[in-house]
Design a protein around this motif. Structure first.
Motif, PDB file in Angstrom:
ATOM      1  N   ARG A   1       0.879  -1.172   0.000  1.00 19.20           N
ATOM      2  CA  ARG A   1       0.000   0.000   0.000  1.00 19.20           C
ATOM      3  C   ARG A   1       0.917   1.222   0.000  1.00 19.20           C
ATOM      4  N   ILE A   2       0.781   2.035  -1.040  1.00 21.04           N
ATOM      5  CA  ILE A   2       1.691   3.152  -1.290  1.00 21.04           C
ATOM      6  C   ILE A   2       0.945   4.478  -1.187  1.00 21.04           C
ATOM      7  N   ALA A   3       1.661   5.520  -0.759  1.00 21.89           N
ATOM      8  CA  ALA A   3       1.136   6.884  -0.849  1.00 21.89           C
ATOM      9  C   ALA A   3       2.261   7.800  -1.306  1.00 21.89           C
ATOM     10  N   LEU A   4       1.883   8.788  -2.100  1.00 22.24           N
ATOM     11  CA  LEU A   4       2.822   9.792  -2.579  1.00 22.24           C
ATOM     12  C   LEU A   4       2.632  11.059  -1.754  1.00 22.24           C
ATOM     13  N   PHE A   5       3.734  11.665  -1.366  1.00 24.53           N
ATOM     14  CA  PHE A   5       3.727  12.919  -0.624  1.00 24.53           C
ATOM     15  C   PHE A   5       4.602  13.890  -1.412  1.00 24.53           C
ATOM     16  N   ILE A   6       3.962  14.831  -2.094  1.00 19.75           N
ATOM     17  CA  ILE A   6       4.664  15.712  -3.023  1.00 19.75           C
ATOM     18  C   ILE A   6       4.802  17.108  -2.432  1.00 19.75           C
TER      19      ILE A   6
ATOM     20  N   LEU B   1      -0.734   8.102   8.820  1.00 22.11           N
ATOM     21  CA  LEU B   1      -1.072   6.938   8.001  1.00 22.11           C
ATOM     22  C   LEU B   1      -0.179   5.723   8.232  1.00 22.11           C
ATOM     23  N   THR B   2       0.601   5.728   9.299  1.00 20.50           N
ATOM     24  CA  THR B   2       1.537   4.611   9.510  1.00 20.50           C
ATOM     25  C   THR B   2       0.835   3.270   9.693  1.00 20.50           C
ATOM     26  N   GLU B   3      -0.401   3.276  10.131  1.00 27.03           N
ATOM     27  CA  GLU B   3      -1.119   2.014  10.330  1.00 27.03           C
ATOM     28  C   GLU B   3      -1.653   1.422   9.024  1.00 27.03           C
ATOM     29  N   VAL B   4      -1.750   2.232   7.978  1.00 28.48           N
ATOM     30  CA  VAL B   4      -2.366   1.740   6.745  1.00 28.48           C
ATOM     31  C   VAL B   4      -1.429   1.709   5.537  1.00 28.48           C
ATOM     32  N   LEU B   5      -0.243   2.258   5.666  1.00 25.81           N
ATOM     33  CA  LEU B   5       0.693   2.283   4.530  1.00 25.81           C
ATOM     34  C   LEU B   5       1.879   1.361   4.750  1.00 25.81           C
ATOM     35  N   ASP B   6       2.399   0.830   3.648  1.00 24.20           N
ATOM     36  CA  ASP B   6       3.621   0.026   3.683  1.00 24.20           C
ATOM     37  C   ASP B   6       4.814   0.812   3.148  1.00 24.20           C
ATOM     38  N   HIS B   7       4.542   1.664   2.155  1.00 23.84           N
ATOM     39  CA  HIS B   7       5.628   2.325   1.434  1.00 23.84           C
ATOM     40  C   HIS B   7       5.260   3.788   1.183  1.00 23.84           C
ATOM     41  N   TYR B   8       6.108   4.671   1.648  1.00 23.19           N
ATOM     42  CA  TYR B   8       5.950   6.109   1.453  1.00 23.19           C
ATOM     43  C   TYR B   8       6.873   6.552   0.333  1.00 23.19           C
ATOM     44  N   VAL B   9       6.359   7.385  -0.568  1.00 24.04           N
ATOM     45  CA  VAL B   9       7.186   7.971  -1.620  1.00 24.04           C
ATOM     46  C   VAL B   9       7.114   9.479  -1.424  1.00 24.04           C
TER      47      VAL B   9
ATOM     48  N   LYS C   1       8.722   2.791  12.530  1.00 22.21           N
ATOM     49  CA  LYS C   1       7.402   2.153  12.537  1.00 22.21           C
ATOM     50  C   LYS C   1       7.360   0.969  11.563  1.00 22.21           C
ATOM     51  N   GLY C   2       8.494   0.638  10.962  1.00 19.98           N
ATOM     52  CA  GLY C   2       8.566  -0.501  10.053  1.00 19.98           C
ATOM     53  C   GLY C   2       8.140  -0.197   8.627  1.00 19.98           C
ATOM     54  N   ARG C   3       8.100   1.062   8.279  1.00 19.49           N
ATOM     55  CA  ARG C   3       7.658   1.449   6.944  1.00 19.49           C
ATOM     56  C   ARG C   3       8.846   1.709   6.031  1.00 19.49           C
ATOM     57  N   LYS C   4       8.634   1.434   4.746  1.00 22.84           N
ATOM     58  CA  LYS C   4       9.660   1.669   3.730  1.00 22.84           C
ATOM     59  C   LYS C   4       9.453   3.073   3.169  1.00 22.84           C
ATOM     60  N   VAL C   5      10.564   3.783   2.933  1.00 18.80           N
ATOM     61  CA  VAL C   5      10.475   5.157   2.421  1.00 18.80           C
ATOM     62  C   VAL C   5      11.397   5.320   1.224  1.00 18.80           C
ATOM     63  N   SER C   6      10.801   5.764   0.119  1.00 17.17           N
ATOM     64  CA  SER C   6      11.576   6.139  -1.066  1.00 17.17           C
ATOM     65  C   SER C   6      11.502   7.655  -1.193  1.00 17.17           C
ATOM     66  N   VAL C   7      12.612   8.253  -1.581  1.00 22.61           N
ATOM     67  CA  VAL C   7      12.674   9.698  -1.775  1.00 22.61           C
ATOM     68  C   VAL C   7      12.986   9.967  -3.244  1.00 22.61           C
ATOM     69  N   VAL C   8      12.221  10.883  -3.852  1.00 17.73           N
ATOM     70  CA  VAL C   8      12.410  11.244  -5.247  1.00 17.73           C
ATOM     71  C   VAL C   8      12.912  12.681  -5.318  1.00 17.73           C
ATOM     72  N   SER C   9      14.080  12.853  -5.916  1.00 19.27           N
ATOM     73  CA  SER C   9      14.678  14.174  -6.134  1.00 19.27           C
ATOM     74  C   SER C   9      15.760  13.988  -7.193  1.00 19.27           C
ATOM     75  N   THR C  10      16.812  14.791  -7.150  1.00 15.71           N
ATOM     76  CA  THR C  10      17.888  14.587  -8.127  1.00 15.71           C
ATOM     77  C   THR C  10      19.248  14.974  -7.582  1.00 15.71           C
ATOM     78  N   MET C  11      20.230  14.267  -8.114  1.00 16.24           N
ATOM     79  CA  MET C  11      21.632  14.619  -7.870  1.00 16.24           C
ATOM     80  C   MET C  11      22.246  15.153  -9.165  1.00 16.24           C
TER      81      MET C  11
END
Length: 182
Positions: free
Chosen positions: A7-12, A107-115, A133-143
């Motif tokens: 279960r994924i959510a995007l945070f922009i 949303l930590t109780e309902v999400l598995d992966h944060y982007v 909290k055991g959640r996976k986090v991906s970060v989108v940006s640039t180098m």
């Protein structure tokens, strides 16, 4: 990196993502962005955070905000603050970091992966809290920009770093394809 059962959510962070895509020389197609992540797992939510200058008769960001709101995004806004700095210059401040962080933690109780679409180093502590909290986090940006748009601390804290340049073919739109302004 993604599991189709997640279960994924995007945070922009709207201002940060806009600056990053500008630095890379391409526009985002927000419809393609949703589709891209819907194929990676169960996309529960897509949040877009931005501050708005309320006293302006027309805001150049208003058409985007309206489109996002009607096309699957949860748009979170607040009025930007105007002030005059010590040199007498008019400045506008509209930081949405705390709103993004509170929504993510709720949303930590309902999400598995944060982007998280931001390179702002202030989010390192949020990423760490979500990981506890055991959640996976991906970060989108640039180098790829000079200077890089991602904080080194944030990049190292994230479970996965996704360089926006690697998504250009999937979610990008050439600035020449932009709809004409009314």
């Amino acid at each position: 990196m993604f599991d189709s059962r997640e279960r994924i959510a995007l945070f922009i962070d709207g201002a940060n993502l806009y600056a990053t895509s500008r630095a890379l020389g391409f526009d985002l197609d927000y419809r393609k962005l949703l589709t891209y992540f819907q194929k990676r797992g169960y996309l529960l939510r897509a949040y877009y955070y931005t501050a708005l200058i309320e006293d302006q008769e027309y805001s150049s960001i208003r058409p985007l905000i309206d489109w996002l709101d009607y096309n699957g995004y949860r748009v979170v806004t607040k009025p930007a603050k105007e002030f005059t700095d010590s040199a007498g210059r008019r400045k506008i401040k509209g930081n949405m970091d705390i709103e993004l962080a509170i929504d993510a933690l709720a949303l930590t109780e309902v999400l598995d992966h944060y982007v998280i679409f931001s390179g702002d180093g202030d989010f390192r502590t949020l990423v760490e809290a979500l990981q506890r909290k055991g959640r996976k986090v991906s970060v989108v940006s640039t180098m790829a920009s000079q200077p890089p748009m991602i904080s080194d601390d944030l990049r190292r804290q994230a479970d996965h770093f996704i360089d926006l340049t690697s998504l250009k073919a999937e979610i990008g739109r050439d600035p020449n394809e932009r709809p004409p302004r009314r």
